[in-house]
Write an enzyme that holds these catalytic residues in place. Sequence first.
Site, PDB file in Angstrom:
ATOM      1  CG  HIS A  17      26.580  42.399  58.453  1.00 59.00           C
ATOM      2  ND1 HIS A  17      25.552  41.542  58.154  1.00 59.00           N
ATOM      3  CD2 HIS A  17      27.729  41.758  58.107  1.00 59.00           C
ATOM      4  CE1 HIS A  17      26.048  40.421  57.630  1.00 59.00           C
ATOM      5  NE2 HIS A  17      27.369  40.522  57.610  1.00 59.00           N
ATOM      6  CE  LYS A  41      29.519  33.019  49.128  1.00 58.50           C
ATOM      7  NZ  LYS A  41      29.577  33.984  50.247  1.00 58.50           N
ATOM      8  NE  ARG A  90      31.831  36.320  62.135  1.00 54.98           N
ATOM      9  CZ  ARG A  90      31.247  35.579  61.219  1.00 54.98           C
ATOM     10  NH1 ARG A  90      29.952  35.439  61.228  1.00 54.98           N
ATOM     11  NH2 ARG A  90      31.955  34.945  60.315  1.00 54.98           N
ATOM     12  CB  SER A 128      24.126  36.202  56.801  1.00 58.44           C
ATOM     13  OG  SER A 128      24.512  37.543  56.941  1.00 58.44           O
TER      14      SER A 128
HETATM   15  O1  PNS Z   1      30.615  38.850  53.763  1.00 59.02           O
HETATM   16  P1  PNS Z   1      31.529  37.985  52.961  1.00 59.02           P
HETATM   17  O2  PNS Z   1      30.744  37.078  52.068  1.00 59.02           O
HETATM   18  O3  PNS Z   1      32.508  37.258  53.827  1.00 59.02           O
HETATM   19  O4  PNS Z   1      32.372  38.974  51.993  1.00 59.02           O
HETATM   20  C1  PNS Z   1      33.386  38.480  51.164  1.00 59.02           C
HETATM   21  C2  PNS Z   1      33.879  39.560  50.175  1.00 59.02           C
HETATM   22  C3  PNS Z   1      32.721  40.182  49.426  1.00 59.02           C
HETATM   23  C4  PNS Z   1      34.619  40.633  50.933  1.00 59.02           C
HETATM   24  C5  PNS Z   1      34.868  38.850  49.200  1.00 59.02           C
HETATM   25  O5  PNS Z   1      34.294  37.669  48.714  1.00 59.02           O
HETATM   26  C6  PNS Z   1      35.259  39.717  48.010  1.00 59.02           C
HETATM   27  O6  PNS Z   1      35.947  40.697  48.152  1.00 59.02           O
HETATM   28  N1  PNS Z   1      34.782  39.340  46.800  1.00 59.02           N
HETATM   29  C7  PNS Z   1      35.020  40.072  45.580  1.00 59.02           C
HETATM   30  C8  PNS Z   1      35.974  39.339  44.652  1.00 59.02           C
HETATM   31  C9  PNS Z   1      37.417  39.623  45.005  1.00 59.02           C
HETATM   32  O7  PNS Z   1      37.876  40.737  45.031  1.00 59.02           O
HETATM   33  N2  PNS Z   1      38.179  38.530  45.266  1.00 59.02           N
HETATM   34  C10 PNS Z   1      39.598  38.605  45.510  1.00 59.02           C
HETATM   35  C11 PNS Z   1      39.934  38.813  46.956  1.00 59.02           C
HETATM   36  S1  PNS Z   1      40.875  37.441  47.499  1.00 59.02           S
END
Ligand code: PNS
Length: 161
Positions: A17, A41, A90, A128
């Site tokens: 990150h 979560k 990645r 993570s």
């Molecule tokens: O690091 P991560 O956990 O892969 O990040 C995922 C993240 C935070 C980018 C994604 O879960 C997100 O944008 N969540 C917010 C809810 C949202 O907007 N969902 C609709 C998008 S499909």
Amino acid sequence: MAVAVYPGSFDPVTYGHFDIIGRSSAIMDRLIVAVLNNSSKTPLFSVEERVNMLIDVTKHLPNVEVRSFDGLLVDFVRKNHADVIIRGLRAVTDFEYELQLSQTNRVIAPQVDTIFLTTNLKYSYLSSSIVKEIAMYGGDISAFVHPFIAEKIRAKFAGNQ
Ligand code: PNS
């Protein structure tokens, strides 16, 4: 002025990150690292802890700020008058999920684009979850996270925090 949002769970922030934060902050005028406050979560670190850890490891980058968000990412992007979302890729295994995320975001907010940065090869295997698993079994995580973060993880698993 180009403003970007780099969203994620960051539970906790890894060198992978950190690499994306450094490189995208060099391209953008302003970078907002957005920590998801996700009630579905169960994270190892609270959202406040994750934000504070990110503030600590990015304090040398003057155009980076760290905030938390809940709800839709595109709403956060619009509220903060940002232009783009940054995501790290990645490996090919990330692609399907990232494509779905960015396409969905574009449907619900057509003005919000996503820029992908390929992760530094050094960190292409890193996540993570892997770091937490190694730490849970008492393994050495110094190659994966900042010393400050490694200490926080160790303390968490030792039940001191
Ligand atoms: O690091 P991560 O956990 O892969 O990040 C995922 C993240 C935070 C980018 C994604 O879960 C997100 O944008 N969540 C917010 C809810 C949202 O907007 N969902 C609709 C998008 S499909």
